[in-house]
Scaffold this motif. Structure first.
Motif, PDB file in Angstrom:
ATOM      1  N   VAL A 162      30.692  25.858-115.508  1.00 32.64           N
ATOM      2  CA  VAL A 162      31.536  26.595-116.468  1.00 32.64           C
ATOM      3  C   VAL A 162      31.355  25.998-117.868  1.00 32.64           C
ATOM      4  N   ARG A 163      31.314  24.653-117.922  1.00 37.40           N
ATOM      5  CA  ARG A 163      31.125  23.965-119.215  1.00 37.40           C
ATOM      6  C   ARG A 163      29.809  24.408-119.874  1.00 37.40           C
ATOM      7  N   ASP A 164      28.749  24.482-119.079  1.00 38.17           N
ATOM      8  CA  ASP A 164      27.423  24.766-119.644  1.00 38.17           C
ATOM      9  C   ASP A 164      27.262  26.212-120.088  1.00 38.17           C
ATOM     10  N   ASP A 165      27.721  27.138-119.281  1.00 33.02           N
ATOM     11  CA  ASP A 165      27.542  28.555-119.633  1.00 33.02           C
ATOM     12  C   ASP A 165      28.489  29.412-118.802  1.00 33.02           C
ATOM     13  N   GLU A 166      29.477  29.963-119.484  1.00 36.54           N
ATOM     14  CA  GLU A 166      30.494  30.722-118.738  1.00 36.54           C
ATOM     15  C   GLU A 166      29.935  31.991-118.104  1.00 36.54           C
ATOM     16  N   ILE A 167      29.031  32.669-118.824  1.00 29.93           N
ATOM     17  CA  ILE A 167      28.490  33.922-118.269  1.00 29.93           C
ATOM     18  C   ILE A 167      27.629  33.621-117.038  1.00 29.93           C
ATOM     19  N   ALA A 168      26.812  32.552-117.151  1.00 29.35           N
ATOM     20  CA  ALA A 168      25.985  32.157-116.004  1.00 29.35           C
ATOM     21  C   ALA A 168      26.882  31.792-114.821  1.00 29.35           C
ATOM     22  N   ALA A 169      27.976  31.106-115.122  1.00 28.88           N
ATOM     23  CA  ALA A 169      28.895  30.712-114.049  1.00 28.88           C
ATOM     24  C   ALA A 169      29.538  31.942-113.413  1.00 28.88           C
ATOM     25  N   LYS A 170      29.968  32.881-114.266  1.00 26.88           N
ATOM     26  CA  LYS A 170      30.598  34.101-113.735  1.00 26.88           C
ATOM     27  C   LYS A 170      29.627  34.867-112.840  1.00 26.88           C
ATOM     28  N   SER A 171      28.358  34.888-113.242  1.00 30.91           N
ATOM     29  CA  SER A 171      27.389  35.687-112.493  1.00 30.91           C
ATOM     30  C   SER A 171      27.127  35.127-111.092  1.00 30.91           C
ATOM     31  N   VAL A 172      27.479  33.858-110.857  1.00 35.90           N
ATOM     32  CA  VAL A 172      27.323  33.335-109.495  1.00 35.90           C
ATOM     33  C   VAL A 172      28.675  33.222-108.783  1.00 35.90           C
ATOM     34  N   GLY A 173      29.659  33.900-109.335  1.00 40.08           N
ATOM     35  CA  GLY A 173      30.942  34.008-108.640  1.00 40.08           C
ATOM     36  C   GLY A 173      31.943  32.916-108.952  1.00 40.08           C
ATOM     37  N   ILE A 174      31.716  32.172-110.029  1.00 41.32           N
ATOM     38  CA  ILE A 174      32.674  31.116-110.397  1.00 41.32           C
ATOM     39  C   ILE A 174      33.681  31.707-111.386  1.00 41.32           C
ATOM     40  N   ASP A 175      34.958  31.446-111.133  1.00 40.49           N
ATOM     41  CA  ASP A 175      36.003  31.940-112.025  1.00 40.49           C
ATOM     42  C   ASP A 175      36.282  30.853-113.077  1.00 40.49           C
ATOM     43  N   PRO A 176      35.817  31.024-114.324  1.00 42.15           N
ATOM     44  CA  PRO A 176      35.972  29.956-115.322  1.00 42.15           C
ATOM     45  C   PRO A 176      37.409  29.508-115.543  1.00 42.15           C
ATOM     46  N   ILE A 177      38.345  30.453-115.563  1.00 44.56           N
ATOM     47  CA  ILE A 177      39.748  30.095-115.828  1.00 44.56           C
ATOM     48  C   ILE A 177      40.262  29.147-114.745  1.00 44.56           C
ATOM     49  N   ARG A 178      39.953  29.490-113.492  1.00 44.66           N
ATOM     50  CA  ARG A 178      40.451  28.687-112.376  1.00 44.66           C
ATOM     51  C   ARG A 178      39.946  27.243-112.482  1.00 44.66           C
ATOM     52  N   PHE A 179      38.658  27.103-112.798  1.00 44.23           N
ATOM     53  CA  PHE A 179      38.087  25.753-112.836  1.00 44.23           C
ATOM     54  C   PHE A 179      38.502  24.983-114.094  1.00 44.23           C
ATOM     55  N   LYS A 180      38.779  25.736-115.160  1.00 42.88           N
ATOM     56  CA  LYS A 180      39.306  25.104-116.365  1.00 42.88           C
ATOM     57  C   LYS A 180      40.713  24.553-116.056  1.00 42.88           C
ATOM     58  N   ILE A 181      41.505  25.347-115.354  1.00 38.63           N
ATOM     59  CA  ILE A 181      42.862  24.914-114.990  1.00 38.63           C
ATOM     60  C   ILE A 181      42.797  23.640-114.145  1.00 38.63           C
ATOM     61  N   VAL A 182      41.925  23.655-113.132  1.00 42.62           N
ATOM     62  CA  VAL A 182      41.795  22.491-112.242  1.00 42.62           C
ATOM     63  C   VAL A 182      41.391  21.256-113.056  1.00 42.62           C
ATOM     64  N   GLY A 183      40.400  21.434-113.938  1.00 45.64           N
ATOM     65  CA  GLY A 183      39.920  20.321-114.750  1.00 45.64           C
ATOM     66  C   GLY A 183      40.998  19.783-115.674  1.00 45.64           C
ATOM     67  N   PHE A 184      41.682  20.675-116.383  1.00 45.31           N
ATOM     68  CA  PHE A 184      42.761  20.261-117.288  1.00 45.31           C
ATOM     69  C   PHE A 184      43.867  19.549-116.498  1.00 45.31           C
ATOM     70  N   PHE A 185      44.153  20.083-115.311  1.00 42.93           N
ATOM     71  CA  PHE A 185      45.216  19.511-114.486  1.00 42.93           C
ATOM     72  C   PHE A 185      44.889  18.063-114.122  1.00 42.93           C
ATOM     73  N   PHE A 186      43.671  17.841-113.646  1.00 41.58           N
ATOM     74  CA  PHE A 186      43.272  16.471-113.264  1.00 41.58           C
ATOM     75  C   PHE A 186      43.371  15.530-114.475  1.00 41.58           C
TER      76      PHE A 186
END
Lengths: 275, 213
Positions: A162-186
């Motif tokens: 997600v950090r490197d490229d949000e569109i690339a991440a989305k295209s492989v099924g990664i939800d950027p918001i979800r992983f941003k939340i997890v990262g911020f939370f930690f």
């Protein structure tokens, strides 16, 4: 990783056998080491540079001082960072910095008009230096191992994608918001843990927990540690020790240290560009 | 679906009606005609301002890309988009790594190299390998030939043909257009965000040749 953990443990155990003052300075270094490692994760793995990691640090400290039961709110502090992230990556560091300065000022008013004394709010319980040192050391080691494991896990891989490229991440099924939340939370949770330990170690919480000293500390330490997670612990000891030993001759030495590091970063960057 | 999409006060897709069925669909058109945006709407990366996207009769317009991937809608984005600080293998871990290497064995030799250290062609192979290795029902390929050399382009056309036997494949391309025309069953031509043509290969070929070849 085991060798690194062993070396870090030995490094952290050493001050425990020195005098009270040295152990106390080492304790502050350990606490700010946790803050720095949590910040380092946000910068390196999630890709969001924050100049206001003193926000979760300070809020957690205040919550403990006001009423320890309010600490249940600390896991939600990440929402503040999530809100700031809507400003975009470029404005994020400044938005968090402005927030920390605003809280610094507001907390002055809050302390003076609330029940806090001149030093701020007292913390309702205390621990012996040895016990607090051991607890802080264990939490620092846990924090280090936790972020090392997360960084190499599938979860860490997705956060980095997600950090490197949000569109690339989305295209492989990664939800950027979800992983941003997890990262911020930690990241903010460990910064909050550092805030709680800081409050206990000083037995009171003053507005300075939101000051630029804490806001910029992780950034400066991370830079002098060449962005290595393990080196952040050593870097934290260097800055805290220098800052405390020189402050007897020159008040507010940490700002001079910060300025030197920032100038060095600018020079190194310029030289690298010219190469 | 009659999609209307606006970005920065500019109409990108002007009530485009698009249907993707099993086989190969070629989407052609000049630059900035909305081809890539159409694929992004299908993948859920862009949410249309008006219109709906249906899958098997079910409205999926607001479904996020992560959920669409689970339904088998897979996008291989343009401009060689990969995670630049991750290694080739780490990038492929988001799909079936072994299957990805089967499509592009060249990637095995450079599996430990970071995305930022790859050439354009190698990056494009990573983009394609992970998309092709996913279990897809709808494969959306945006400029898939970008940066690839001759032999790999021929291999890719063969792979696309094979996948089209079990899935719907949409191809947006400026390269190898004649080769893709030979295997495409349906053609769409977009101009300035509007559908200029939609129909079968024979008629589409005439339109495309008149316009671009």
């Amino acid at each position: 990783m085991l060798t690194k953990i062993l070396l870090i443990t030995l490094f952290l155990l050493f001050p425990l056998f020195l005098g009270y003052y040295t152990t106390f300075i080492a304790l502050i270094s350990i606490i700010l080491g946790i803050l720095t490692i949590s910040w380092h994760f946000m910068e390196k793995e999630i890709g969001w540079v924050s100049f206001g990691h003193s926000v979760p640090f300070g809020i957690a400290a205040y919550l403990l001082a006001l009423n320890p039961t309010l600490l249940f709110l600390t896991p939600f502090i990440f929402l503040i960072f999530l809100f700031f992230s809507f400003f975009g990556r470029r404005l994020f560091p400044f938005a968090t910095f402005i927030a920390s300065i605003a809280l610094w000022n507001v907390s002055h008013y809050f302390v003076l008009n609330g029940k806090g004394g001149e030093e701020g709010f007292g913390v309702p319980f205390s621990m012996s230096l040895g016990n607090l040192y051991t607890l802080s050391m264990a939490l620092l080691l846990f924090c280090y191992v936790f972020f090392e494991i997360i960084s190499k896990s599938n979860l860490g891989l997705k956060i980095k994608a997600v950090r490197d490229d949000e569109i690339a991440a989305k295209s492989v099924g990664i939800d950027p918001i979800r992983f941003k939340i997890v990262g911020f939370f930690f990241s903010t949770t460990f910064a909050s843990v550092a805030g709680v330990l800081h409050a206990v170690s000083f037995s009171h919480v003053s507005p300075s927990v939101f000051s630029p000293f804490y806001a910029l500390f992780p950034f400066v330490v991370s830079k002098i540690s060449f962005d290595k997670r393990w080196a952040c612990i050593v870097g934290s000891f260097v800055i805290v020790s220098l800052s405390h030993s020189l402050s007897a001759f020159l008040p507010e030495t940490h700002y001079i240290l910060y300025s030197v590091v920032l100038m060095m970063i600018a020079v190194v960057k310029k030289n690298a560009e010219n190469l | 679906m009659k999609i209307l999409l606006e970005k920065n006060y500019r109409i990108i897709l002007n009530f485009v009606d698009f249907k993707l069925e099993k086989g190969i669909t070629l989407i052609s058109g000049p630059n900035a005609s909305g081809k890539s945006s159409l694929l992004k709407v299908l993948a859920g990366i862009f949410i249309p301002d008006m219109g709906k996207v249906f899958l098997d009769g079910k409205d999926i317009t607001l479904l996020p890309p992560s959920e669409r991937v689970k339904l088998g809608i897979v996008l291989a984005p343009e401009r060689m988009k990969i995670a630049l600080n991750l290694t080739v293998e780490d990038n492929l871990r988001f799909s079936d790594v072994e299957k990805a290497y089967e499509f592009f064995p060249e990637l095995k030799k450079i599996s430990k190299r970071r995305g930022k250290d790859l050439s354009g062609g190698e990056r494009q192979m990573v983009v394609l390998a992970r998309a092709l290795a996913m279990d897809c029902r709808f494969l959306l390929l945006d400029e898939p030939f970008q940066g690839l050399h001759g032999d790999i382009r021929i291999r890719l056309i063969r792979i696309i043909k094979e996948i089209s036997n079990r899935a719907a494949v949409a191809v947006v391309t400026h390269d190898e257009i004649e080769e893709v025309l030979k295997i495409a069953e349906k053609i769409y031509v977009l101009v300035s965000g509007k559908t200029k043509f939609s129909g079968n290969r024979e008629e589409g070929e005439i339109v495309i040749k008149e316009m671009f070849l």
